[in-house]
Scaffold this motif. Structure first.
Motif, short mmCIF file in Angstrom:
data_model
loop_
_atom_site.label_atom_id
_atom_site.label_comp_id
_atom_site.label_asym_id
_atom_site.label_seq_id
_atom_site.Cartn_x
_atom_site.Cartn_y
_atom_site.Cartn_z
N GLN A 3 0.69 -1.16 0.00
CA GLN A 3 -0.08 -0.07 0.03
C GLN A 3 1.00 1.24 0.02
N GLY A 4 2.10 1.01 -0.46
CA GLY A 4 3.00 2.31 -0.59
C GLY A 4 3.82 2.46 0.59
N GLY A 5 3.91 1.70 1.51
CA GLY A 5 4.52 1.64 2.87
C GLY A 5 5.28 0.58 3.02
N ASP A 6 5.78 0.24 4.37
CA ASP A 6 6.71 -0.80 4.49
C ASP A 6 6.33 -1.39 5.95
N VAL A 7 6.67 -2.48 6.38
CA VAL A 7 6.51 -2.90 7.65
C VAL A 7 7.77 -3.81 8.10
N ILE A 59 -0.19 -5.81 3.73
CA ILE A 59 0.17 -6.39 4.82
C ILE A 59 0.28 -5.39 5.97
N THR A 60 -0.36 -5.73 7.24
CA THR A 60 -0.54 -4.87 8.33
C THR A 60 0.62 -5.13 9.18
N ASN A 61 1.15 -6.32 9.42
CA ASN A 61 2.18 -6.58 10.65
C ASN A 61 2.77 -8.03 10.11
#
Length: 715
Positions: A353-357, A404-406
């Motif tokens: 979604q354009g970010g990273d975890v 992916i959230t976590n």
């Protein structure tokens, strides 16, 4: 006859082997030694023979000999060694056998014209001598080996490493010449007898192995249809009229020696490993797409590919897996995946979604590492201690929508003691969780697909007294390696695929003395399923009980009721059979949709008793001595037929004389072309043709002889 010939060959071979063994035994007892073979002729730099007999105090001596000018004999063996260009070595291959090997300690390169190096061959015939190997005991020769060595020098061109080649002119205007095999400039080409660079000594080495035909400069023989071949004595009758006059220059092979325009070669297949293109990251994750790290590389976890464990296998989005990899350790691991620091596992992953975890690593230390060690070759407790060995990597991916959230990782490490070698079983898993629930894959939409797992479950009562079905599995045995039940795993039941599998269970005499406990243990072990419900369709709703069907359990009674004894037990549930009934309920886009209507699990009982026959009574005496008994499991799928025929009338049920399927005479088939059962053409056409036939029949009857006689009598 074939059997008789085979028996004769076996008898002859056994007699030869027996004679050799008797000879070796006799030689050992009488201190007799002999070379096998006793005479050799070699053309290479290595010679091997065997010395048989009592070789405990034998010494080997090598010397060069020559035949006598008067008698021509070699002479008696001698125990005095001489300096030669050969190196003599011996190797003990048994109690009564020694391998004797001679190796030429000299280069076989042909010397140059002004070369002063002595380690080369001055002539093409480099070695021509006779050697004698004597086996002596205390200065007395006991056996001898004669070797006739005739070795030629290796023809290596002086400019072998250069790129000088014969310059071939343009073949469009000038023929190739009379020696096509002359490919190397100013050097002799092996087997090219027309090469002008080959000396007379060189040609003697391969004069009988020259390249045949035009490639070797030799014109191929003229065919039989040439007029110049046949003579007047042996020519056939047709020869003077049908022979062909053609000059020798018109040889079809000459076309191979002409060169036209230069054609750029196309790249062909290569056996080298291809250069893989870098992965292309995706904007959003969809089911099955690979997960990428922040530097646009695949996020990898060890997985099984084609049955083999691969350390760097990409992880697919929403694809759960759990694998076990077995590694034979002979020393402590020093690199991933068995030796990995937590800091190396904290990787930044793109969330889609354009970010990273960042992977959150949780460390766990296994107190008992025995469950991860499947075998060891040594019983000693002392050995090399390996600390912080990776035993399990369990990933949990939390997702929502297409991102992916976590990510959490449970890293399990432990200490392993290496004696000689240890088989370490490591576990790798990945689970995708939507909130707190794990995304379960379906087996169809809506009907089951063939080859997909059968979905089962158990009822879990919620707080508001509503039932929810949790997924469970229906399994069969999956034996591995030796097929024991202790090492066997389980495989899911796949829809539409009948299967039978099993394993072997070790049972001792002490186990058979407690039959009731053994039945309970086997009933729990053969119960390869914990589910009580099975899903009707391939995408059931866990909150809708109408999407699920109860599983029925049946235990078959044994044929005869008998009492247990000391070494035998009756009524052992050794076989589990799963019977599934399915029905086609409709079609979606032309594809039939199959639903499960019923599932029954039955257990077959058998009689287990120890087999003490054949003189081996240890099974019935020793309480811990074990015997293998089979445990089996099977599944059968049955399609319920769909009845599309109209129901039978009471007349068809009560009166069967008009039933064409039960009688030889079928009266309804008398007018078959005009009935509805005839499907060769449209019903309207068959009816019209039938009426026309009836009309012609009536007309023929009226105009025929009976009606004419009636009209005459009436008049």
């Amino acid at each position: 006859e074939v059997n008789q010939m085979a028996n004769v060959v076996d008898l002859s071979l056994s007699r030869q082997i027996t004679c050799v063994l008797l000879f070796i035994s006799l030689a050992h007892t009488q201190n007799i030694v002999v070379f096998q073979p006793s005479y050799l002729t070699t053309t290479g730099p290595t010679v091997t023979a065997h010395l048989l007999g009592n070789t405990s105090d034998i010494s080997l001596n090598l010397r060069a000999v020559s035949p006598s000018n008067t008698t021509g004999s070699i002479g008696s063996p001698s125990c005095v060694s001489e300096d030669t260009e050969w190196v003599l070595t011996r190797e003990q291959v048994g109690k009564t056998a020694v391998r004797v090997q001679l190796r030429l300690d000299k280069s076989l390169r042909l010397c140059g014209e002004n070369e002063t190096d002595t380690d080369c061959c001055p002539k093409p015939l480099c070695v021509l001598e006779t050697l004698q190997v004597s086996a002596c005991v205390g200065g007395t020769p006991r056996a001898s080996l004669l070797i006739q060595a005739k070795i030629y020098a290796l023809l290596v061109p002086a400019n072998a490493g250069s790129d000088n080649k014969t310059v071939i002119p343009n073949q469009v205007y000038q023929p190739l010449g009379s020696c096509p095999c002359d490919l190397t400039f100013s050097a002799c080409d092996i087997r090219c007898c027309c090469d002008k660079d080959c000396s007379t000594e060189d040609l003697k080495l391969f004069v009988s192995h020259c390249f045949p035909g035009p490639f070797g400069g030799q014109v191929s023989p003229a065919p039989d249809y040439q007029c110049s071949v046949q003579s007047s004595e042996n020519s056939p009758d047709w020869f003077p009229f049908l022979c062909v006059n053609s000059p020798p220059e018109n040889n079809p092979y000459l076309g191979l020696f002409y060169q036209g325009n230069t054609i750029t070669p196309k790249p062909g297949p290569s056996f080298q490993s291809p250069v893989l293109s870098p992965p292309v990251p995706v904007n959003v994750y969809i089911q099955g797409s690979p997960i990428f790290t922040l530097n646009d590389q695949y996020f990898t976890i060890p997985q099984k590919v084609l049955g083999q464990c691969v350390n760097n296998a990409p992880v697919a989005f929403l694809k759960n897996f759990e694998v076990k990899c077995v590694t034979l350790l002979r020393s402590c691991p020093t690199g991933p995946p068995l030796q990995t620091l937590p800091t190396d596992l904290r990787i930044k992953v793109k969330n889609g979604q354009g970010g990273d975890v960042i992977v959150d690593v949780i460390n766990e230390v296994a107190i008992d590492s025995s469950q991860f060690i499947s075998s060891t070759d040594s019983s000693s407790d002392e050995g090399l201690v390996c600390e912080n060995v990776t035993l399990a990597l369990d990933y949990k991916f939390y997702w929502k929508g297409n991102g992916i959230t976590n990510i959490t990782l449970t890293l399990t490490v432990g200490t392993i003691t290496l004696n000689s070698s240890v088989a370490l079983t490591t576990r790798y898993s990945a689970v995708f969780l939507n909130g707190e629930g794990m995304g379960e894959p379906n087996s169809g939409n809506p009907g089951y697909q063939v080859g997909r797992p059968v979905i089962a479950g158990i009822v879990d009562t919620l707080e508001n007294d509503t039932g929810s079905v949790q997924r469970a599995s229906i399994n069969l045995w999956k034996p591995e390696s030796v097929g024991l039940c202790s090492t066997a795993e389980m495989k899911p039941v796949l829809f539409g695929e009948n299967s039978t599998s099993g394993c072997l269970l070790s049972v001792s005499r002490q186990n058979l003395t407690e039959c009731d406990l053994l039945r309970v243990l086997l009933l729990s072990r053969t119960a390869l399923m914990t589910a009580t419900y099975v899903a009707k369709s391939g995408n059931p709703d866990p909150l809708t009980m109408t999407d699920w069907v109860n599983i029925s359990f049946v235990t078959q009674n044994s044929s005869a009721t008998m009492e247990d004894t000391t070494s035998s037990c009756y009524g052992i549930p050794s076989h589990q059979h799963i019977h599934v009934w399915s029905l086609i309920t409709g079609a979606v886009e032309g594809m039939p949709q199959r639903d499960i209507r019923a599932l029954q699990v039955s257990y077959s009982l058998s009689h287990w008793t120890l087999d003490c026959g054949g003189g081996d009574v240890s099974l019935c005496v020793e309480p811990m001595e074990t015997q293998l008994f089979p445990l089996t499991s099977s599944v059968t799928f049955t399609d319920i037929p769909v009845n599309t025929e109209p129901p039978k009338t009471r007349f068809q049920i009560n009166f069967t004389e008009y039933d064409c399927n039960r009688n030889d005479v079928c009266w309804p088939e008398l007018a078959f072309p005009i009935t509805k059962y005839y499907t060769g053409e449209p019903y309207s056409q068959s009816l019209a043709k039938g009426l026309i036939l009836v009309f012609f029949f009536i007309t023929a009857s009226i105009l025929g002889t009976p009606w004419r006689q009636i009209r005459q009598a009436w008049k």
